[in-house]
Design an enzyme around this catalytic site. Structure first.
Site, PDB file in Angstrom:
ATOM      1  CD  GLU A   1      -9.228  -1.731  -0.785  1.00  0.00           C
ATOM      2  OE1 GLU A   1     -10.076  -1.935   0.112  1.00  0.00           O
ATOM      3  OE2 GLU A   1      -8.289  -2.497  -1.002  1.00  0.00           O
TER       4      GLU A   1
ATOM      5  CG  ASP B   1      -1.747  -1.267   1.338  1.00  0.00           C
ATOM      6  OD1 ASP B   1      -2.024  -1.884   0.289  1.00  0.00           O
ATOM      7  OD2 ASP B   1      -2.098  -1.647   2.466  1.00  0.00           O
TER       8      ASP B   1
END
Ligand SMILES: *[C@@H]1O[C@H](CO)[C@@H](O)[C@H](O)[C@H]1NC(C)=O
Ligand SMILES: *[C@@H]1O[C@H](CO)[C@@H](O)[C@H](O)[C@H]1NC(C)=O
Ligand SMILES: *[C@@H]1O[C@H](CO)[C@@H](O)[C@H](O)[C@H]1NC(C)=O
Ligand SMILES: *[C@@H]1O[C@H](CO)[C@@H](O)[C@H](O)[C@H]1NC(C)=O
Ligand SMILES: *[C@@H]1O[C@H](CO)[C@@H](O)[C@H](O)[C@H]1NC(C)=O
Ligand SMILES: *[C@@H]1O[C@H](CO)[C@@H](O)[C@H](O)[C@H]1NC(C)=O
Ligand SMILES: *[C@@H]1O[C@H](CO)[C@@H](O)[C@H](O)[C@H]1NC(C)=O
Ligand SMILES: *[C@@H]1O[C@H](CO)[C@@H](O)[C@H](O)[C@H]1NC(C)=O
Ligand SMILES: *[C@@H]1O[C@H](CO)[C@@H](O)[C@H](O)[C@H]1NC(C)=O
Length: 611
Positions: free
Chosen positions: A211, A37
């Protein structure tokens, strides 16, 4: 040894290309090992330096900040999460390494770094949104961990919160809600007060889990970049845009803008990107990827990618008024782009992301910035070179061993464990252990290759009852567990083998080692420690990489000390010294001899004569 040939040919390719005009090349991943991420920001004011950070789940310190001036050499400069009082709840998080620090967003503006983040507690009921604690941390000095602020918490019922500053100075929060939609609201970054309703601005292209939103403003458009498809094989980056911040957003007809789904690439699950620009005006994207190969598309939990989600870089073309286009991600990136130049940042607390370790725990030193614990550490459990034990790290045992599925049961008492990331396909890690303080049954000091509580393999010195006699004696124990939630129980794996400590090691320091011997297996070995040089090592067991399958994390290695549920906290002291990690090889293309993965075979090789 086909993979060796592949690596050599990649190097030869790079050498040839440097002769061709205007073609540049570099290797992916740019930051290897458990670095999921990613988010990056470029800071011209600080000597044209790029700064990035990652999800760190339950590691502490966490939120490692890396800096680079050439996008290739990345130095760990601080850990934004470095004091227990910043997030005390990290001590109690259950559900192993799927709880903890989720996808951050790092930005720089007006002399200040702003980091948006979520601390997730996956043990709470899915609709109980108190399980997501969203917060902001800031600093003006990214090179000093202590300078990172305490968190300013704000109310947001989702994850992946991300800041946006509009031209008029108004500030906004964008985040992901319930795996279904991207929500946005004005937010006061100083107080954490949400100043308006949360508005659903985009639901993505129809796949699960829109997301990791990031808003960029360019040429009069608001661009909304997202990840979609879940964090496994269908993972990707999508983009949408609108003339107005709150929409309506229109998706790029070319979506996904970045994906490896169903491709032949070694790099799979490519997505979750963040775009930034360098001083020359070139756009870049940092993204996550797993080095897993084609089979990952069909059986992700039966693939080999122990390092989990790693950070990859790709150039982005983004002409005025047009959608951005990404170059696909591979191990050797070649094209008509110019990498920035610049020296490794001088300041900062850690080393380069792929550096080896030669750590001797010198008197007066502290733990290097890239070492971490699992959840919050208990300070008195660790000491560097305490009196009478120069050049060592004391480990005072915890009651819990590494298989403590639910940290609530630790009541914040912690696990005695110090680790670092596996950052190379092949590596060797060892420490020497002084085990003379182990006196009672199940006292154990060892080293592990650990994915999470449910998947780790350990080699240790353990006090066990010798067969027959009932007398307590030191043993070399090779023990492991692989009970991944997403795998059929018949594919679970347990090993527990003990060998009386060889005569030559009685009363001596023992060197314990874990080595990724090839792209499919780790070997666990022991030998005589207490010397600086290499020493003959005997292999006590192997495990296959697909018993260490990442879900959110990636393999970490390091020493631990435990009394395995007995005798209370701090039952014994042990000392580790001569910490060494050596990167042996980085594999960037799928090794031809790695597949397929068979589940029926069992490979636990003992020392001849003892099995
Ligand atoms: C190489 O780059 C220069 C300047 O960026 C450009 O003028 C030139 O046309 C390029 N050459 C090739 C072969 O692409
Ligand atoms: C949600 O979790 C919190 C603990 O963080 C708990 O106090 C609360 O009762 C829970 N709420 C519901 C509705 O379950
Ligand atoms: C880092 O910041 C702390 C807290 O402000 C300060 O005490 C310390 O001297 C700084 N360290 C360095 C190396 O500048
Ligand atoms: C996203 O889906 C939800 C639920 O169907 C809906 O209420 C919302 O309006 C949608 N958002 C957008 C931007 O279309
Ligand atoms: C990039 O990868 C995607 C997904 O595999 C593929 O559809 C696309 O054709 C590739 N693009 C290029 C330019 O190779
Ligand atoms: C500790 O070890 C270092 C280096 O090995 C040595 O220089 C130093 O004198 C030792 N200190 C003590 C207190 O033994
Ligand atoms: C005890 O004996 C069994 C069978 O002979 C053997 O498999 C095991 O490794 C032995 N355990 C220890 C601790 O020596
Ligand atoms: C861990 O400790 C528990 C007791 O707390 C024990 O039952 C278990 O066998 C140990 N297992 C492993 C694999 O560490
Ligand atoms: C890796 O090493 C193990 C243990 O020696 C061996 O069984 C396995 O076949 C090797 N794998 C490859 C791909 O060479």
């Amino acid at each position: 040894m086909h993979w060796k040939i592949l690596v050599v040919s990649a190097a030869a390719l790079l050498a040839n290309l440097s002769l061709a005009q205007n073609l540049s090349s570099y290797y992916n991943p740019v930051i290897s090992g458990f670095h999921p991420d990613p988010t990056c920001t470029f800071v011209p004011e600080l000597s044209n330096t790029f700064f990035c950070t990652f999800s760190s789940f339950i590691t502490f310190p966490g939120l490692p900040i890396y800096a680079s001036r050439d996008l290739i050499h990345w130095k760990l400069v601080s850990n934004a999460l470095n004091r227990p009082e910043q997030l005390p709840a990290l001590a109690f998080l259950a559900r192993g390494s799927t709880s903890g620090i989720y996808a951050p967003t790092l930005r720089y503006r007006d002399g200040k770094f702003t980091l948006f983040n979520t601390l997730a507690n996956q043990a709470l009921y899915p609709t109980n949104y108190t399980r997501f604690d969203n917060f902001i941390m800031t600093t003006t000095d990214p090179y000093n961990s202590s300078e990172w602020s305490d968190p300013i918490h704000f109310d947001f019922p989702g994850i992946d919160s991300s800041p946006f500053w509009d031209d008029d100075g108004q500030t906004y929060l964008t985040g992901s809600f319930d795996g279904k939609t991207i929500l946005q609201a004005p937010l006061d970054f100083e107080t954490g007060e949400v100043l308006g309703p949360l508005v659903s601005v985009w639901n993505g292209t129809g796949l699960p889990s829109p997301e990791a939103p990031h808003i960029y403003k360019k040429d009069g458009w608001y661009y909304l970049l997202t990840a979609e498809g879940g964090t496994r094989e269908r993972h990707r980056s999508n983009i949408a845009r609108s003339r107005s911040l709150f929409g309506p957003y229109e998706g790029d007809p070319a979506n996904p803008v970045l994906s490896a789904y169903l491709s032949e690439s070694y790099f799979q699950a490519v997505g979750h990107s963040d775009i930034f620009q360098d001083a020359m005006g070139q756009y870049w994207a940092i993204a996550l990827a797993v080095r897993a190969g084609y089979s990952y598309n069909f059986d992700p939990y039966n693939s080999i990618f122990p390092m989990g989600r790693e950070a990859v870089l790709t150039p982005v073309q983004w002409p005025e008024g047009a959608w951005p286009t990404y170059m696909n991600v591979s191990g050797v990136m070649t094209g008509d782009f110019a990498l920035p130049h610049g020296p490794v940042p001088e300041l900062g607390e850690g080393g380069l992301s792929e550096a080896d370790d030669v750590i001797n725990f010198a008197l007066g030193s502290s733990l290097p910035a890239h070492l971490f614990h699992w959840r919050l550490s208990i300070a008195k459990t660790y000491a560097i070179s305490p009196s009478g034990h120069n050049n060592s790290l004391m480990l005072q045992s915890s009651v819990q061993n590494l298989t403590s599925f639910d940290a609530d049961s630790t009541r914040g008492l912690g696990q005695t464990f110090v680790a670092r990331r596996q950052t190379h396909t092949r590596f060797r890690f060892s420490v020497d252990v002084d085990w003379s303080g182990l006196t009672r049954e199940q006292n154990e000091v060892g080293v592990t290759a650990l994915q999470d509580q449910a998947q780790h393999f350990d080699i240790s010195v353990a006090m066990l009852k010798t067969n027959g006699s009932g007398a307590l004696a030191p043993h070399i124990r090779f023990r492991g567990i692989s009970t991944m939630l997403y795998r059929l129980p018949e594919r679970f794996k347990y090993v527990d083998e003990a060998f009386p400590l060889p005569e030559a090691l009685i009363g001596k320091m023992v060197r314990l080692q874990v080595e990724a011997v090839n792209t499919t297996h780790y070997a666990f070995s022991a030998g005589l420690g207490g010397c600086d040089e290499e020493t003959p090592m005997e292999i006590y067991g192997y495990t296959r990489d697909n018993y260490l399958v990442p879900y959110f994390s990636g393999v970490v290695v390091g020493p631990y000390a435990t009394s395995n549920g007995k005798f209370g906290e701090g039952a014994f002291k042990s000392y580790v010294s001569r910490w060494r990690y050596t990167g042996l090889e980085q594999v960037r293309e799928l090794p031809a001899d790695q597949q397929p993965v068979y589940w029926d075979e069992t490979l636990v090789v003992g020392v001849a004569g003892t099995l």
